[in-house]
Design a protein around this motif. Structure first.
Motif, short mmCIF file in Angstrom:
data_model
loop_
_atom_site.label_atom_id
_atom_site.label_comp_id
_atom_site.label_asym_id
_atom_site.label_seq_id
_atom_site.Cartn_x
_atom_site.Cartn_y
_atom_site.Cartn_z
N ALA A 128 90.65 2.74 -71.50
CA ALA A 128 91.73 3.58 -72.03
C ALA A 128 92.66 3.99 -70.89
CB ALA A 128 91.15 4.82 -72.72
N LEU A 129 93.93 4.15 -71.22
CA LEU A 129 94.93 4.56 -70.24
C LEU A 129 95.70 5.78 -70.71
CD1 LEU A 129 96.75 1.22 -69.24
CD2 LEU A 129 94.77 2.27 -68.13
N HIS A 130 96.07 6.65 -69.76
CA HIS A 130 97.14 7.61 -69.93
C HIS A 130 98.19 7.22 -68.90
CE1 HIS A 130 95.21 11.31 -72.11
NE2 HIS A 130 95.37 10.26 -72.89
N VAL A 131 99.31 6.73 -69.36
CA VAL A 131 100.34 6.26 -68.43
C VAL A 131 101.32 7.39 -68.16
CG1 VAL A 131 102.04 4.48 -67.94
CG2 VAL A 131 100.05 3.93 -69.36
N SER A 132 101.45 7.72 -66.90
CA SER A 132 102.32 8.78 -66.44
C SER A 132 103.00 8.30 -65.16
CB SER A 132 101.50 10.06 -66.20
OG SER A 132 102.32 11.11 -65.75
N ARG A 133 103.78 9.15 -64.53
CA ARG A 133 104.42 8.76 -63.26
C ARG A 133 104.30 9.90 -62.27
NH1 ARG A 133 110.22 8.89 -61.49
NH2 ARG A 133 110.65 9.67 -63.58
N PRO A 134 103.43 9.75 -61.27
CA PRO A 134 103.32 10.78 -60.24
C PRO A 134 104.44 10.66 -59.23
CG PRO A 134 101.82 8.99 -59.77
CD PRO A 134 102.49 8.64 -61.08
N VAL A 135 105.03 11.77 -58.84
CA VAL A 135 105.98 11.78 -57.74
C VAL A 135 105.42 12.73 -56.69
CG1 VAL A 135 108.33 12.34 -57.00
CG2 VAL A 135 107.95 11.28 -59.23
N ARG A 136 104.81 12.16 -55.68
CA ARG A 136 104.13 12.85 -54.59
C ARG A 136 102.79 13.47 -55.00
NH1 ARG A 136 107.48 12.63 -50.33
NH2 ARG A 136 109.71 12.54 -50.74
N GLU A 156 105.11 -0.29 -60.64
CA GLU A 156 103.76 -0.01 -61.11
C GLU A 156 103.65 -0.16 -62.63
OE1 GLU A 156 99.71 1.36 -61.55
OE2 GLU A 156 100.88 0.00 -60.29
N LEU A 157 104.65 0.27 -63.37
CA LEU A 157 104.58 0.09 -64.82
C LEU A 157 104.58 -1.39 -65.18
CD1 LEU A 157 104.45 1.64 -67.50
CD2 LEU A 157 106.93 1.42 -67.65
N THR A 181 108.31 5.81 -73.88
CA THR A 181 107.61 4.88 -74.76
C THR A 181 108.29 3.52 -74.78
OG1 THR A 181 107.06 6.81 -76.15
CG2 THR A 181 106.58 4.63 -77.04
N ARG A 182 109.62 3.51 -74.82
CA ARG A 182 110.32 2.24 -74.77
C ARG A 182 110.00 1.50 -73.47
NH1 ARG A 182 115.44 2.02 -78.41
NH2 ARG A 182 116.30 0.60 -76.85
N ASN A 183 109.89 2.22 -72.37
CA ASN A 183 109.56 1.57 -71.10
C ASN A 183 108.15 0.99 -71.10
OD1 ASN A 183 111.98 1.78 -69.71
ND2 ASN A 183 111.53 3.83 -68.95
N MET A 184 107.21 1.70 -71.73
CA MET A 184 105.85 1.17 -71.81
C MET A 184 105.85 -0.15 -72.59
SD MET A 184 102.68 1.76 -70.93
CE MET A 184 102.24 0.03 -70.76
N ILE A 185 106.57 -0.19 -73.70
CA ILE A 185 106.65 -1.41 -74.50
C ILE A 185 107.38 -2.50 -73.72
CG2 ILE A 185 107.44 -2.39 -76.69
CD1 ILE A 185 107.43 0.56 -77.76
N ASP A 231 100.32 14.57 -58.93
CA ASP A 231 100.19 14.34 -60.37
C ASP A 231 101.22 15.19 -61.13
OD1 ASP A 231 99.22 13.65 -62.91
OD2 ASP A 231 97.81 15.33 -62.89
N SER A 232 102.48 14.78 -61.05
CA SER A 232 103.57 15.60 -61.59
C SER A 232 104.03 15.19 -62.97
CB SER A 232 104.77 15.55 -60.62
OG SER A 232 105.07 14.20 -60.29
N ASP A 233 103.40 14.14 -63.55
CA ASP A 233 103.63 13.76 -64.94
C ASP A 233 105.10 13.56 -65.28
OD1 ASP A 233 100.88 13.73 -66.10
OD2 ASP A 233 100.88 15.79 -65.34
N HIS A 234 105.82 12.86 -64.42
CA HIS A 234 107.21 12.51 -64.72
C HIS A 234 107.27 11.48 -65.85
CE1 HIS A 234 108.04 14.56 -60.99
NE2 HIS A 234 109.33 14.25 -61.04
N VAL A 235 108.37 11.45 -66.55
CA VAL A 235 108.60 10.44 -67.59
C VAL A 235 108.52 9.06 -66.95
CG1 VAL A 235 110.25 9.56 -69.29
CG2 VAL A 235 110.09 12.03 -68.86
N ILE A 236 107.79 8.15 -67.58
CA ILE A 236 107.61 6.84 -66.96
C ILE A 236 108.91 6.03 -67.02
CG2 ILE A 236 105.13 6.72 -67.24
CD1 ILE A 236 105.51 5.04 -69.73
N VAL A 237 109.18 5.36 -65.92
CA VAL A 237 110.35 4.50 -65.80
C VAL A 237 109.89 3.06 -65.62
CG1 VAL A 237 111.82 6.33 -64.88
CG2 VAL A 237 110.51 4.89 -63.30
N PHE A 238 110.81 2.13 -65.74
CA PHE A 238 110.48 0.71 -65.68
C PHE A 238 110.39 0.28 -64.21
CE2 PHE A 238 111.63 -3.87 -66.70
CZ PHE A 238 110.43 -4.13 -67.37
N ASP A 239 109.40 0.83 -63.52
CA ASP A 239 109.27 0.58 -62.09
C ASP A 239 108.19 -0.47 -61.81
OD1 ASP A 239 106.95 1.99 -62.61
OD2 ASP A 239 107.46 3.72 -61.35
#
Length: 419
Positions: A283-291, A303-304, A341-345, A293-301
């Protein structure tokens, strides 16, 4: 040039590499993403005696339009879903119970307190996932729950998680799709502990007690989630990755990987294949840490994209349960859901349009030059044209159009809410 014309030209380029674009679109269409409800109200929930957010969790920003009741939250989720291609799931926390103004302690929650969510999901053909809430509560004020030295406090949280699993079982049965029930706790210490073992043994005993309740695996999937550190638990977290990975594998439950819960140099994309060697599902919880565990909105970077590649090229779309876990109150919350969500897809579609078999072959042959050159080539392939076509097929706005819907919704709905 319209969407279909751009798609046709892009499709031809991908087909030169032997990639079946139509098959890729159909494959991604079948994958549900579990979208977290708590982005819409900053993890406030609907408890009668609503507590201040705690447990090392922080939400920053005060963008107007926050959902303040269940109806507003579900309305906002509906709006986000109308902008996201595919059929997905919604992830709830226990604090989103609806008790009709009656104070109900968390260890006394019942399926009836989530009936409105069940009815709403059933009407839309959505699955629901669930999380016991072991933070923002007086009995978690010192940052300890299932590992607490006080047996009475431990029992309260054990009973809460047991109640949550029964609720999840009911939800899964009602909706005809198993509910993923994920346990995360904030337990840890701010400074260097004098005893690391005993709290972990208490946590193990608590989990053993929780999972001693027989819950139907037809309707529920159990998962445990680790963390490296949190605010107030910088030196030591009881539920570490090693602890939960060992517990999950030994007890045949899922190990949930949150992409923000590791050291900044660790990446979840590198862990997925390791767990798939020993577990049927991850199972995954996809988030985006900035420095941190800051739970930023995930971007199409990078790591994603790597997460998407690890899932797709290992034929694990039905083995990895993908959930999201970010919260940003500094931007429009409905837009945050939509972007993330669109970025995850997108990452799954991007991975499905790679020549994965060729890349694996070149690696085995030691042809690393060809492999690297192809990786770089595909970064500038006309992926956007394929994505827009996928959105159009799904009946949602293409990439440069959906923000118009957000602006309109903000004008007609969000701007009218009280701060």
């Amino acid at each position: 040039m319209n969407v279909k014309e751009r798609f046709k030209l892009a499709k031809e380029q991908y087909e030169e590499w032997g990639i079946d674009v139509e098959e890729a679109l159909e494959k991604v269409k079948q994958v549900p993403i579990s979208i977290h409800c708590w982005q819409g109200d900053d993890i406030a929930g609907f408890e009668v005696d609503q507590q201040e957010l705690s447990g090392g969790i922080d939400v920053t920003g005060d963008y107007p339009g926050k959902a303040t009741n269940p109806e507003e939250l579900r309305k906002d989720i509906d709006k986000a879903l109308s902008l996201i291609p595919g059929k997905h799931r919604i992830n709830l926390h226990a604090i989103y119970a609806e008790t009709n103004g009656e104070k109900v302690e968390r260890n006394e929650l019942k399926p009836e307190h989530f009936q409105n969510w069940i009815d709403w999901a059933k009407e839309r053909g959505l699955g629901l996932d669930f999380n016991p809430t072991l933070f923002s509560h007086p009995k978690a004020a010192d940052g300890l729950t299932l590992s607490h030295p006080d047996a009475e406090i431990r029992q309260f949280w054990i009973d809460h998680v047991k109640a949550s699993r029964r609720i999840a079982e009911h939800i899964g049965k009602e909706l005809g799709t198993p509910t993923l029930t994920n346990i995360w706790i904030p337990d840890g210490y701010k400074d260097i502990p004098s005893d690391r073992l005993t709290p972990r043994l208490r946590l193990k005993d608590s989990l053993d007690d929780i999972f001693s309740d027989e819950i139907s695996k037809e309707y529920t999937i159990d998962a445990v989630e680790s963390k490296l550190f949190g605010i107030g638990s910088e030196a030591y977290v009881v539920g570490s990755h090693e602890f939960y990975m060992g517990y999950a594998l030994k007890n045949d439950i899922l190990c949930l990987l949150d992409s923000g819960h590791y050291h900044p140099t660790e990446v979840v994309s590198n862990k997925i294949s390791s767990l798939l060697c020993f577990s049927d599902q991850v199972a995954l919880h996809v988030s985006r840490p900035v420095r941190w565990d800051s739970d930023h909105v995930i971007v199409f970077d990078d790591e994603l994209r790597e997460i998407g590649l690890e899932i797709v090229r290992n034929d694990a779309l039905d083995k990895v349960k993908i959930g999201l876990d970010f919260f940003d109150a500094s931007i429009n919350r409905v837009a945050a859901w939509t972007i993330g969500t669109r970025n995850m897809i997108k990452s799954l579609l991007y991975a499905s349009l790679m020549p994965n078999d060729k890349l694996k072959q070149w690696q085995d042959e030691g042809n690393f030059t060809e492999r690297l050159a192809t990786f770089e080539l595909f970064k500038t392939m006309p992926f956007g044209a394929i994505w827009d076509y996928y959105c159009e097929l799904a009946g949602v706005p293409v990439e440069n159009e959906w923000m118009k819907d957000i602006h309109e919704y903000e004008k007609t709905e969000l701007s009218k809410r009280e701060a």
